[in-house]
Design an enzyme around this catalytic site. Structure first.
Site, PDB file in Angstrom:
ATOM      1  N   HIS A 135      -2.634  -2.219   7.385  1.00  0.00           N
ATOM      2  CA  HIS A 135      -1.495  -2.680   6.582  1.00  0.00           C
ATOM      3  C   HIS A 135      -1.871  -2.964   5.135  1.00  0.00           C
ATOM      4  CE1 HIS A 135       2.499  -3.970   5.855  1.00  0.00           C
ATOM      5  NE2 HIS A 135       2.796  -4.293   7.113  1.00  0.00           N
ATOM      6  N   ASP A 171       2.142   0.375   4.548  1.00  0.00           N
ATOM      7  CA  ASP A 171       3.217  -0.519   4.963  1.00  0.00           C
ATOM      8  C   ASP A 171       4.004   0.128   6.093  1.00  0.00           C
ATOM      9  OD1 ASP A 171       2.432  -2.286   3.027  1.00  0.00           O
ATOM     10  OD2 ASP A 171       3.812  -1.474   1.512  1.00  0.00           O
TER      11      ASP A 171
END
Lengths: 436, 462
Positions: free
Chosen positions: A409, A413
């Site tokens: 992450h 995203d």
């Protein structure tokens, strides 16, 4: 004694490092264990601790500067010590590079110790050191040099204690004998204080008095590497796993038509092709994180996890984005065979930018793979299962397969990951798009 | 502050009290008689004092061979005075140590009121209740008087009485060929008493190495101590101040006469006064049951030493005392281990043992090797006692781990510590061999015995 600090080699693939930041200034007093500087490599960032106490007399590699492994980065010495020798030695021409192509097969990231080995495999040592080592019948290659550029000094030879004699653990004589007979390193045996016979037997058999159902064995080198790398990944990157179902009707049809044409390809081969041809549209999934930088790769080197008898290796299909399915298929066949035979070279296993891992043939329906650092994403491939779905107001049976994408992450995203999976699905369900 | 009560001031109790105090406990020690217990007052110490006088007397008598010619005179009352003085110095030393460690000592007999309260009754019958967080029972043992007809005639004495006789009896029959019986036999034989030892089992000192015991028996026989094994005392009778003892062996009864009959068949736990039932402490006919931490079935009550009815040795009680005190104070690391308990018999020559005997090794089916070295081949022993005795080492056949050390000879009881240390450290024969032993010492023979086990002794043919 004055000590020359050198760029450590933290892994097989590390060839150079960058000083992120010095935590000490020239003239600062340094205790053993003090943090000296932050070291950045293409894979990770490490804090380097002082192994010697003294004063940081000279910084030779400034923050932000990059240097090869074993290059000098600084000097620790007593405050009034003469370090001119080390300073001049540093400017000498003996900047060693480490030959690491040999002896590293089938181990993706085995650490090799920082020995003073010149490109030709020659040991850098003083003639007096060499002579003393010969007299004392010590294998000089086992000695860690503390001189400039890791040069082995006379004192290093004098101070060298063979590994067996330097065992740091206190153990009873009988414990030593039992350990030797059972092939156990007595240093590995846990004991409260002095290691006794019963501790060794307990270590081997799991219990002091009875033969146990448990067996303790040291990890293989490969297992250690897997353990280290997985832990590193698990503790470094915040990953999210995204699952998507793909209708495999069209891709399976292609596989069958290839077969009719006499070319046997696997679902994995096709997936490598599809993913390699989708990744260029999603540069964030084909990058590496290095400190605060993101390194984008303008090519796809596709790692494919291969289970071998005692572990797992990830051979890499280089420039997969530019290869045809047939090329990918034949290249991967060779790599997989070499992996199983333990004949992969480090070159076969490094440089990956993305990894595919397929557990589908074992019936797995979804899982959350662990990212293979320094990559940022890994795609888990699952079993194809005939599933009843509702389509146009009626029930139909479709061969569905889940894709499980784990993505770091820090770089990827959720929306990006989802778009990537959607694009993948689109191409897999309409392979004609690949020809566009 | 943790309050700890210790019942008994013997080598178990006073050591436990000092250790607990060192670890910060508020300690009260209850002693019904004299500090130091059996060991200091009526056991190890007075016996050794008598034996020392006996040995000196013997040495002077036999000094001729070494060129010292004198006619010794035995002043038995002085011998007793000397013994008493040694005892009282040690007893007051224990008192001093307890005081220095701020241990409160109460004179009296303790008995349990409940799990954590003790009632202490002093000699005047005054009672006080003592409440404690933890209690360590170290109440010791007393001699067993077997149910032999006539055993309560005045000529029959126990070991306590044998230590404080006013004069040397002309003859003594000793019932029981154990450590106490043989030590007193040795002392009184030297003082001139005619000694007969009657042992019920087939051999004296059954826990010791049989080979060395055989050598000791030969010596006893040679100097005129009669030892009858496998025999039983059927009855004792008094006629005109003389004891008539009927000894039965192989169905044949023989009559012996003796001035004194020493009954030393063993000892039993001294726990009757404790009222263990009031606290619900589990015991087996007075033998208090404990776990490996020396804890009884109650979480706050420990028991150590002779009152467990197992190994009745002062040094075992002390070791257990320290372990129990540490555990009571929350230190869980040291568990008392009985693997390396040395056992000593102060005969002449001394006999000492630690670890496995050859018999035990055989019984346990352990593959072992034996190293023997006769002290006749050791210079120091030759000087000290004519080279009487031997050293025997039992080692594991595979790793040569030292499993047992057995010594018969002068200073055997001091020397046995090397064996205990070797076993404690899991040493192999190699460590005994590569340790340089000083010359001339009897200790050299320990090394030679280790060499002998490997078939490479220097000073005897292998």
């Amino acid at each position: 004694m004055a000590t020359l600090l050198t760029m450590p080699k933290l892994g097989l693939t590390m060839t150079e490092g960058t000083i992120g930041e010095w935590y000490k200034k020239e003239g600062d007093t340094v205790e053993v264990g003090d943090l000296l500087y932050q070291l950045e490599t293409d894979k990770l960032t490490n804090d380097i601790e002082a192994k010697e106490a003294g004063v940081l007399r000279k910084i030779l590699l400034q923050s932000g500067e990059e240097a090869e492994c074993f290059a000098s980065v600084g000097i620790i010495a007593a405050s009034d010590e003469d370090i001119s020798d080390l300073l001049s030695g540093n400017s000498g021409a003996e900047a060693p590079a480490v030959d690491m192509s040999a002896d590293a097969k089938a181990a993706p990231a085995v650490e090799i110790s920082a020995e003073a080995v010149s490109p030709g495999g020659r040991i850098i040592s003083s003639p007096a050191a060499k002579k003393l080592a010969r007299t004392k019948e010590i294998d000089i290659t086992l000695i860690k040099g503390t001189g400039p550029n890791g040069r082995i000094t006379l004192e290093d030879v004098e101070k060298y204690v063979p590994a067996a004699a330097s065992a740091s653990v206190k153990a009873s004589p009988v414990a030593h004998k039992v350990a030797e007979e059972l092939g156990v390193d007595v240093n590995q045996v846990p004991g409260s204080g002095r290691v006794m016979k019963a501790d060794v037997l307990a270590f081997v058999h799991g219990d002091k008095d009875t033969v146990s159902d448990n067996e303790r064995k040291p990890m293989s080198t490969m297992r250690k590497v897997i353990s280290k790398r997985m832990t590193e990944s698990w503790t470094t990157c915040p990953t999210v796993t995204y699952d998507i179902s793909v209708d495999m009707t069209a891709l399976t049809a292609i596989k069958d038509s290839f077969k009719d044409a006499g070319v046997k390809v696997s679902h994995t081969d096709l997936l490598v092709y599809v993913v390699a041809n989708t990744l260029p549209e999603f540069p964030l999934l084909n990058c590496s994180i290095d400190g605060n930088d993101i390194i984008y790769h303008h090519y796809v080197n596709m790692g494919v996890a291969v289970a071998v008898s005692d572990g797992l290796v990830v051979p890499v299909i280089k420039h997969a984005h530019a290869k045809k399915v047939s090329q990918i298929s034949s290249e991967f066949k060779i790599l997989a065979q070499e992996a199983k035979d333990g004949r992969l070279t480090p070159d076969n296993m490094t440089g990956g930018t993305f990894t595919i891992t397929n557990l589908g043939m074992l019936g797995i329906e979804a899982f959350s793979p662990i990212v293979n650092l320094p990559e940022v994403a890994i795609l888990g491939v699952n079993a194809i299962i005939d599933t009843v779905i509702s389509k146009n107001g009626t029930f139909v049976v479709r061969p569905l397969m889940k894709l499980s994408l784990s993505a770091d992450h820090r770089a990827v995203d959720g929306a990006v990951a989802a778009q990537f999976l959607a694009a993948l699905r689109k191409k897999m369900e309409n392979p004609a798009l690949l020809m566009l | 502050m943790t309050k700890i009560a210790v019942i008994g001031g013997g080598p178990g109790g006073y050591v436990a009290a000092i250790r607990a105090a060192q670890l910060g406990a508020e300690v009260t020690l209850i002693e019904k008689s004299r500090l130091g217990g059996t060991c200091l007052n009526v056991g190890c110490i007075p016996t050794k004092a008598l034996l020392s006088s006996a040995h000196l007397y013997e040495s002077v008598k036999e000094g001729k061979a070494q060129g010292v010619i004198a006619e010794p005179f035995l002043d038995f009352s002085q011998i007793q005075k000397n013994k008493a003085s040694v005892v009282s110095r040690l007893v007051s030393g224990v008192g001093g140590l307890l005081k220095a460690n701020h241990v409160r000592v109460i004179q009296g007999t303790a008995s349990f009121e409940d799990q954590s309260n003790l009632v202490v009754t002093d000699v005047n019958g005054e009672q006080q209740t003592l409440s404690s967080d933890k209690i360590i029972i170290a109440s010791g043992s007393i001699p067993v008087i077997p149910p032999i007809p006539g055993v309560n005639i005045p000529q029959c004495i126990d070991s306590t009485q044998a230590l404080s006789l006013e004069s040397v009896p002309s003859s003594m029959l000793i019932i029981g060929g154990g450590v106490i019986g043989l030590e007193l036999a040795t002392a009184y034989h030297s003082f001139g008493t005619k000694i007969t030892v009657v042992e019920m089992t087939p051999e004296i000192l059954p826990m010791m190495d049989a080979e060395l015991v055989q050598m000791l028996r030969k010596k006893l026989k040679r100097i005129g101590i009669e030892v009858i094994t496998g025999a039983k005392v059927a009855s004792v009778e008094e006629k005109n101040g003389i004891a008539y003892v009927q000894v039965e062996k192989n169905g044949i009864t023989t009559s012996y006469t003796a001035d004194k009959v020493l009954v030393s068949v063993g000892r039993r736990t001294d726990t009757e006064a404790l009222n263990l039932e009031a606290a619900g402490i589990r015991h087996d006919r007075g033998r208090i049951q404990v776990d490996k931490f020396l804890l009884t079935n109650l979480p706050n009550v420990y028991a150590i030493g002779d009152c467990l009815g197992k190994i009745m040795l002062a040094h075992v009680a002390s070791a257990q005392g320290e372990a129990a005190a540490e555990h009571a104070m929350g230190h869980l690391a040291d568990i008392y281990s009985d693997k390396t308990i040395p056992s000593c018999v102060y005969t002449d020559p001394e006999l000492a043992t630690v670890g496995l005997t050859e018999e035990k090794a055989k019984e346990a089916g352990i593959g072992y090797i034996v190293g023997r070295f006769p002290l006749a081949a050791n210079g120091k022993a030759l000087i000290m006692n004519g080279g009487e005795g031997a050293i025997k080492i039992i080692a594991d056949a595979k790793y040569h781990e030292v499993l047992g050390v057995h010594i018969l000879g002068p200073r055997a009881t001091d020397l046995i510590t090397e064996g205990a240390l070797a076993i404690r450290l899991e040493a192999t024969l190699e460590e005994l061999i590569t340790t340089i032993h000083a010359h001339p010492t009897i200790g050299e023979a320990v090394r030679e015995a280790a060499l002998a086990a490997e078939g490479r002794a220097i000073h005897i043919p292998n």
